[in-house]
Design a protein around this motif. Sequence first.
Motif, PDB file in Angstrom:
ATOM      1  N   ARG A 104      40.389 -33.675  37.355  1.00  0.00           N
ATOM      2  CA  ARG A 104      39.099 -34.734  37.378  1.00  0.00           C
ATOM      3  C   ARG A 104      39.035 -35.419  36.323  1.00  0.00           C
ATOM      4  O   ARG A 104      39.450 -35.103  34.817  1.00  0.00           O
ATOM      5  CB  ARG A 104      38.405 -33.843  37.794  1.00  0.00           C
ATOM      6  CG  ARG A 104      37.610 -33.202  38.515  1.00  0.00           C
ATOM      7  CD  ARG A 104      36.977 -32.757  39.693  1.00  0.00           C
ATOM      8  NE  ARG A 104      36.187 -34.011  39.491  1.00  0.00           N
ATOM      9  CZ  ARG A 104      35.192 -33.971  39.703  1.00  0.00           C
ATOM     10  NH1 ARG A 104      34.506 -32.572  39.762  1.00  0.00           N
ATOM     11  NH2 ARG A 104      34.095 -34.909  39.511  1.00  0.00           N
ATOM     12  N   SER A 105      39.353 -36.787  36.308  1.00  0.00           N
ATOM     13  CA  SER A 105      39.104 -37.827  35.327  1.00  0.00           C
ATOM     14  C   SER A 105      37.608 -37.340  34.203  1.00  0.00           C
ATOM     15  O   SER A 105      36.774 -37.054  35.157  1.00  0.00           O
ATOM     16  CB  SER A 105      39.555 -39.371  35.754  1.00  0.00           C
ATOM     17  OG  SER A 105      38.194 -39.861  36.092  1.00  0.00           O
ATOM     18  N   ALA A 106      37.678 -38.010  33.343  1.00  0.00           N
ATOM     19  CA  ALA A 106      36.430 -38.037  32.534  1.00  0.00           C
ATOM     20  C   ALA A 106      35.290 -38.962  33.618  1.00  0.00           C
ATOM     21  O   ALA A 106      33.863 -38.584  33.387  1.00  0.00           O
ATOM     22  CB  ALA A 106      36.565 -39.223  31.292  1.00  0.00           C
ATOM     23  N   ARG A 107      35.637 -40.048  34.095  1.00  0.00           N
ATOM     24  CA  ARG A 107      34.945 -41.045  34.828  1.00  0.00           C
ATOM     25  C   ARG A 107      34.491 -40.085  35.718  1.00  0.00           C
ATOM     26  O   ARG A 107      33.219 -39.766  36.197  1.00  0.00           O
ATOM     27  CB  ARG A 107      35.788 -41.856  35.527  1.00  0.00           C
ATOM     28  CG  ARG A 107      34.666 -43.207  36.003  1.00  0.00           C
ATOM     29  CD  ARG A 107      35.592 -44.395  36.444  1.00  0.00           C
ATOM     30  NE  ARG A 107      36.142 -45.128  35.510  1.00  0.00           N
ATOM     31  CZ  ARG A 107      36.381 -46.087  36.306  1.00  0.00           C
ATOM     32  NH1 ARG A 107      37.152 -46.111  37.627  1.00  0.00           N
ATOM     33  NH2 ARG A 107      37.387 -46.879  35.321  1.00  0.00           N
ATOM     34  N   SER A 108      34.570 -39.326  36.689  1.00  0.00           N
ATOM     35  CA  SER A 108      34.731 -38.730  37.173  1.00  0.00           C
ATOM     36  C   SER A 108      33.947 -37.442  37.269  1.00  0.00           C
ATOM     37  O   SER A 108      32.628 -37.319  38.041  1.00  0.00           O
ATOM     38  CB  SER A 108      35.514 -38.358  38.854  1.00  0.00           C
ATOM     39  OG  SER A 108      36.100 -36.604  37.982  1.00  0.00           O
ATOM     40  N   ARG A 109      33.729 -36.627  35.939  1.00  0.00           N
ATOM     41  CA  ARG A 109      33.028 -35.757  35.894  1.00  0.00           C
ATOM     42  C   ARG A 109      32.203 -36.620  34.961  1.00  0.00           C
ATOM     43  O   ARG A 109      30.806 -35.351  35.651  1.00  0.00           O
ATOM     44  CB  ARG A 109      33.618 -34.811  34.564  1.00  0.00           C
ATOM     45  CG  ARG A 109      35.138 -34.101  35.207  1.00  0.00           C
ATOM     46  CD  ARG A 109      35.409 -33.514  34.506  1.00  0.00           C
ATOM     47  NE  ARG A 109      35.920 -33.600  32.602  1.00  0.00           N
ATOM     48  CZ  ARG A 109      36.847 -34.241  32.615  1.00  0.00           C
ATOM     49  NH1 ARG A 109      38.047 -33.753  33.388  1.00  0.00           N
ATOM     50  NH2 ARG A 109      37.294 -34.497  31.077  1.00  0.00           N
ATOM     51  N   LEU A 110      31.350 -37.357  34.297  1.00  0.00           N
ATOM     52  CA  LEU A 110      30.395 -38.159  33.896  1.00  0.00           C
ATOM     53  C   LEU A 110      29.608 -38.625  35.209  1.00  0.00           C
ATOM     54  O   LEU A 110      28.648 -38.663  35.030  1.00  0.00           O
ATOM     55  CB  LEU A 110      31.144 -39.277  33.077  1.00  0.00           C
ATOM     56  CG  LEU A 110      31.142 -38.916  31.756  1.00  0.00           C
ATOM     57  CD1 LEU A 110      31.890 -40.528  31.378  1.00  0.00           C
ATOM     58  CD2 LEU A 110      30.115 -38.661  30.907  1.00  0.00           C
ATOM     59  N   ALA A 111      30.234 -38.972  36.081  1.00  0.00           N
ATOM     60  CA  ALA A 111      29.505 -39.240  38.010  1.00  0.00           C
ATOM     61  C   ALA A 111      28.903 -38.385  38.417  1.00  0.00           C
ATOM     62  O   ALA A 111      27.775 -38.431  38.510  1.00  0.00           O
ATOM     63  CB  ALA A 111      30.752 -40.152  38.070  1.00  0.00           C
ATOM     64  N   ASP A 112      29.849 -37.252  37.940  1.00  0.00           N
ATOM     65  CA  ASP A 112      28.857 -35.828  38.503  1.00  0.00           C
ATOM     66  C   ASP A 112      27.870 -34.879  38.022  1.00  0.00           C
ATOM     67  O   ASP A 112      27.399 -34.547  38.452  1.00  0.00           O
ATOM     68  CB  ASP A 112      30.296 -34.651  39.184  1.00  0.00           C
ATOM     69  CG  ASP A 112      30.915 -35.044  40.071  1.00  0.00           C
ATOM     70  OD1 ASP A 112      31.439 -36.052  40.671  1.00  0.00           O
ATOM     71  OD2 ASP A 112      32.116 -34.341  40.284  1.00  0.00           O
ATOM     72  N   GLY A 113      28.171 -35.490  36.562  1.00  0.00           N
ATOM     73  CA  GLY A 113      27.381 -35.154  35.982  1.00  0.00           C
ATOM     74  C   GLY A 113      25.729 -35.680  35.633  1.00  0.00           C
ATOM     75  O   GLY A 113      24.793 -34.963  35.806  1.00  0.00           O
ATOM     76  N   ALA A 114      25.733 -36.831  35.908  1.00  0.00           N
ATOM     77  CA  ALA A 114      24.540 -37.905  36.128  1.00  0.00           C
ATOM     78  C   ALA A 114      23.895 -37.673  37.277  1.00  0.00           C
ATOM     79  O   ALA A 114      22.685 -37.727  37.456  1.00  0.00           O
ATOM     80  CB  ALA A 114      25.604 -39.587  36.069  1.00  0.00           C
ATOM     81  N   ALA A 115      24.894 -37.607  38.319  1.00  0.00           N
ATOM     82  CA  ALA A 115      24.095 -36.821  39.600  1.00  0.00           C
ATOM     83  C   ALA A 115      22.998 -35.973  39.913  1.00  0.00           C
ATOM     84  O   ALA A 115      22.129 -35.573  40.301  1.00  0.00           O
ATOM     85  CB  ALA A 115      25.587 -37.132  41.081  1.00  0.00           C
TER      86      ALA A 115
END
Length: 148
Positions: A104-115
Amino acid sequence: MEPRRDGEGSLAHVVETLLDKGLVLNADIMVSVAGVELLGIRLRAALASFETAARYGLEFPSGTDVETAAWREAREERDTCPACGKRSPVRQLLDDMCPWCGWRSARSRLADGAAASRSALPDASGAPAEPSSRPAPRGEPAPGDGRP
């Protein structure tokens, strides 16, 4: 490309590199006798995978149906997964995950964390959307522990 002597010098690796990067040959051959040109040949050849050819905009023979699903997939930009080295669509690697290894990219991990943080915020009624895993402040019961 630097010359090297490791395990990647096999014929399969050379062919894969040629198809991935592409090779274009341009040659003009002229046969002359005593200054008189007898034969002239102009050679233009390209060796590349269809994906590479589509990416560089090479022309295909007339009658080639380039609106099929396979051609759309070939035109889709792909990149190599940093974890497993397999090629996948760039958008999927950046926004979701590698379909081969699950990286998983950092972008997708950040998006999941924000969600996840948005789902822990209280809804319109003031109740949290789901129980929080954060510890409660001192002197207060943890949410969802059954105490009033």
